[in-house]
Write a protein that holds these residues in place. Sequence first.
Motif, PDB file in Angstrom:
ATOM      1  N   ALA A   1       0.833  -1.211   0.000  1.00  0.00           N
ATOM      2  CA  ALA A   1       0.000   0.000   0.000  1.00  0.00           C
ATOM      3  C   ALA A   1       0.862   1.253   0.000  1.00  0.00           C
ATOM      4  O   ALA A   1       0.547   2.246  -0.678  1.00  0.00           O
ATOM      5  N   ALA A   2       1.975   1.220   0.745  1.00  0.00           N
ATOM      6  CA  ALA A   2       2.865   2.376   0.791  1.00  0.00           C
ATOM      7  C   ALA A   2       3.509   2.627  -0.566  1.00  0.00           C
ATOM      8  O   ALA A   2       3.587   3.769  -1.036  1.00  0.00           O
TER       9      ALA A   2
ATOM     10  N   SER B   1       6.751  13.323   2.348  1.00  0.00           N
ATOM     11  CA  SER B   1       6.075  13.813   3.552  1.00  0.00           C
ATOM     12  C   SER B   1       4.669  13.241   3.657  1.00  0.00           C
ATOM     13  O   SER B   1       4.191  12.940   4.765  1.00  0.00           O
ATOM     14  N   GLU B   2       3.990  13.059   2.513  1.00  0.00           N
ATOM     15  CA  GLU B   2       2.650  12.461   2.541  1.00  0.00           C
ATOM     16  C   GLU B   2       2.723  10.992   2.918  1.00  0.00           C
ATOM     17  O   GLU B   2       1.831  10.475   3.616  1.00  0.00           O
ATOM     18  N   LEU B   3       3.781  10.297   2.478  1.00  0.00           N
ATOM     19  CA  LEU B   3       3.972   8.912   2.900  1.00  0.00           C
ATOM     20  C   LEU B   3       4.112   8.838   4.411  1.00  0.00           C
ATOM     21  O   LEU B   3       3.481   8.002   5.077  1.00  0.00           O
ATOM     22  N   CYS B   4       4.920   9.718   4.979  1.00  0.00           N
ATOM     23  CA  CYS B   4       5.103   9.722   6.434  1.00  0.00           C
ATOM     24  C   CYS B   4       3.784   9.993   7.156  1.00  0.00           C
ATOM     25  O   CYS B   4       3.478   9.371   8.187  1.00  0.00           O
ATOM     26  N   ALA B   5       2.993  10.926   6.618  1.00  0.00           N
ATOM     27  CA  ALA B   5       1.707  11.261   7.230  1.00  0.00           C
ATOM     28  C   ALA B   5       0.762  10.069   7.197  1.00  0.00           C
ATOM     29  O   ALA B   5       0.041   9.803   8.173  1.00  0.00           O
ATOM     30  N   GLU B   6       0.745   9.351   6.076  1.00  0.00           N
ATOM     31  CA  GLU B   6      -0.118   8.176   5.967  1.00  0.00           C
ATOM     32  C   GLU B   6       0.322   7.079   6.944  1.00  0.00           C
ATOM     33  O   GLU B   6      -0.521   6.436   7.580  1.00  0.00           O
ATOM     34  N   LEU B   7       1.623   6.876   7.063  1.00  0.00           N
ATOM     35  CA  LEU B   7       2.127   5.829   7.943  1.00  0.00           C
ATOM     36  C   LEU B   7       1.947   6.182   9.414  1.00  0.00           C
ATOM     37  O   LEU B   7       1.928   5.292  10.272  1.00  0.00           O
ATOM     38  N   ALA B   8       1.811   7.456   9.720  1.00  0.00           N
ATOM     39  CA  ALA B   8       1.647   7.880  11.115  1.00  0.00           C
ATOM     40  C   ALA B   8       0.389   7.294  11.741  1.00  0.00           C
ATOM     41  O   ALA B   8       0.326   7.096  12.963  1.00  0.00           O
ATOM     42  N   VAL B   9      -0.614   7.003  10.912  1.00  0.00           N
ATOM     43  CA  VAL B   9      -1.862   6.420  11.420  1.00  0.00           C
ATOM     44  C   VAL B   9      -1.586   5.074  12.083  1.00  0.00           C
ATOM     45  O   VAL B   9      -2.179   4.725  13.110  1.00  0.00           O
TER      46      VAL B   9
ATOM     47  N   GLN C   1       9.977   4.131   9.506  1.00  0.00           N
ATOM     48  CA  GLN C   1       9.459   3.079   8.624  1.00  0.00           C
ATOM     49  C   GLN C   1       9.489   3.534   7.162  1.00  0.00           C
ATOM     50  O   GLN C   1       9.842   2.768   6.261  1.00  0.00           O
ATOM     51  N   ALA C   2       9.126   4.795   6.925  1.00  0.00           N
ATOM     52  CA  ALA C   2       9.135   5.324   5.564  1.00  0.00           C
ATOM     53  C   ALA C   2      10.545   5.305   4.981  1.00  0.00           C
ATOM     54  O   ALA C   2      10.749   4.898   3.828  1.00  0.00           O
ATOM     55  N   VAL C   3      11.526   5.720   5.761  1.00  0.00           N
ATOM     56  CA  VAL C   3      12.920   5.728   5.292  1.00  0.00           C
ATOM     57  C   VAL C   3      13.411   4.300   5.061  1.00  0.00           C
ATOM     58  O   VAL C   3      14.127   4.025   4.090  1.00  0.00           O
ATOM     59  N   THR C   4      13.037   3.375   5.927  1.00  0.00           N
ATOM     60  CA  THR C   4      13.464   1.976   5.785  1.00  0.00           C
ATOM     61  C   THR C   4      12.961   1.381   4.478  1.00  0.00           C
ATOM     62  O   THR C   4      13.723   0.740   3.735  1.00  0.00           O
TER      63      THR C   4
ATOM     64  N   GLY D   1       0.978   4.004  -2.961  1.00  0.00           N
ATOM     65  CA  GLY D   1       0.685   5.399  -2.664  1.00  0.00           C
ATOM     66  C   GLY D   1       1.677   6.342  -3.318  1.00  0.00           C
ATOM     67  O   GLY D   1       1.309   7.391  -3.855  1.00  0.00           O
ATOM     68  N   MET D   2       2.952   5.934  -3.314  1.00  0.00           N
ATOM     69  CA  MET D   2       3.977   6.798  -3.898  1.00  0.00           C
ATOM     70  C   MET D   2       3.993   6.735  -5.422  1.00  0.00           C
ATOM     71  O   MET D   2       4.054   7.758  -6.100  1.00  0.00           O
ATOM     72  N   VAL D   3       3.943   5.531  -5.991  1.00  0.00           N
ATOM     73  CA  VAL D   3       4.146   5.410  -7.442  1.00  0.00           C
ATOM     74  C   VAL D   3       2.855   5.529  -8.241  1.00  0.00           C
ATOM     75  O   VAL D   3       2.887   5.837  -9.430  1.00  0.00           O
ATOM     76  N   THR D   4       1.711   5.271  -7.608  1.00  0.00           N
ATOM     77  CA  THR D   4       0.431   5.335  -8.331  1.00  0.00           C
ATOM     78  C   THR D   4      -0.360   6.578  -7.950  1.00  0.00           C
ATOM     79  O   THR D   4      -0.784   7.348  -8.814  1.00  0.00           O
TER      80      THR D   4
END
Length: 262
Positions: A213-214, A226-234, A243-246, A217-220
């Motif tokens: 899903a991550a 920053s939006e990836l980080c915001a989504e993963l914060a949930v 987690q986003a950097v990993t 979210g980025m490629v599609t």
Amino acid sequence: MRLTDWQLAFEEHLLAETPVANSGFAATLLGGPTLDVDTGLAIYHNAYLSRLQEVLRHDFGAIWYWLGDDEFAALTAVYLRRYPSAHYSLRWLGERFPAFILEHLVAEQSAPLAELARLEWAFTLAFDAPQGQPLTLNAMAQLPAEDWPGLQVTLAPSVQQLLCRFNSVALWRASKEAADFPDSQALDSAHICLVWRHENVCHYRSLDPAQSAALAGMVTTGWSFSELCAELAVTYAEGASLQAVTWLKQWVQDGLLERRGS
């Protein structure tokens, strides 16, 4: 008979279901002292079919491993009659094979077999895809801090994504290792399998739902970092950025990503 007419008649003979030549066409040819016309034409017919089936055995080795020689030969013979080679390069011969399996076989047998064929075709597409300009860890290390929040990426040209509902990866791996072939089974939950080429070698990897899903979210969808980080914060709360950097590091290291707009 004009040359073009003769060529079309010869093509019709090669594509026919039977190696027995049309009598009118055969009458235009001369046999030799050791090989009569009908035998020679039958050899050409059978050799043409055999060569095309050899290409399909190479492109769909796991299907061949699953079905065995006789069933694979019968299936591909029907496929080649329905979808004759229409491209100057044999590289595209198997393009319609997964869809043909769905058309030709009953649903219970065709669904897992077609999925395995799509997986094998994904390797062909990945291997032949343009190189592109994949991101590297070195390039990411040199990225200015102010550029990270707005960083957007897309998939490298070779990356293929396949939704697996069956244990196709295990079946494919067994065929490559010449190991005991496991029974085909539906998975408890479907997953995404990535196939791609990196440094001239094809790779594959299954993604768990969260990572899939991550990446989508980025490629599609087009999320920035920053939006990836915001989504993963949930889900990951304060660990979202880590987690986003990993994941991003793993995707870049694998050669999956290009910078969007580059």
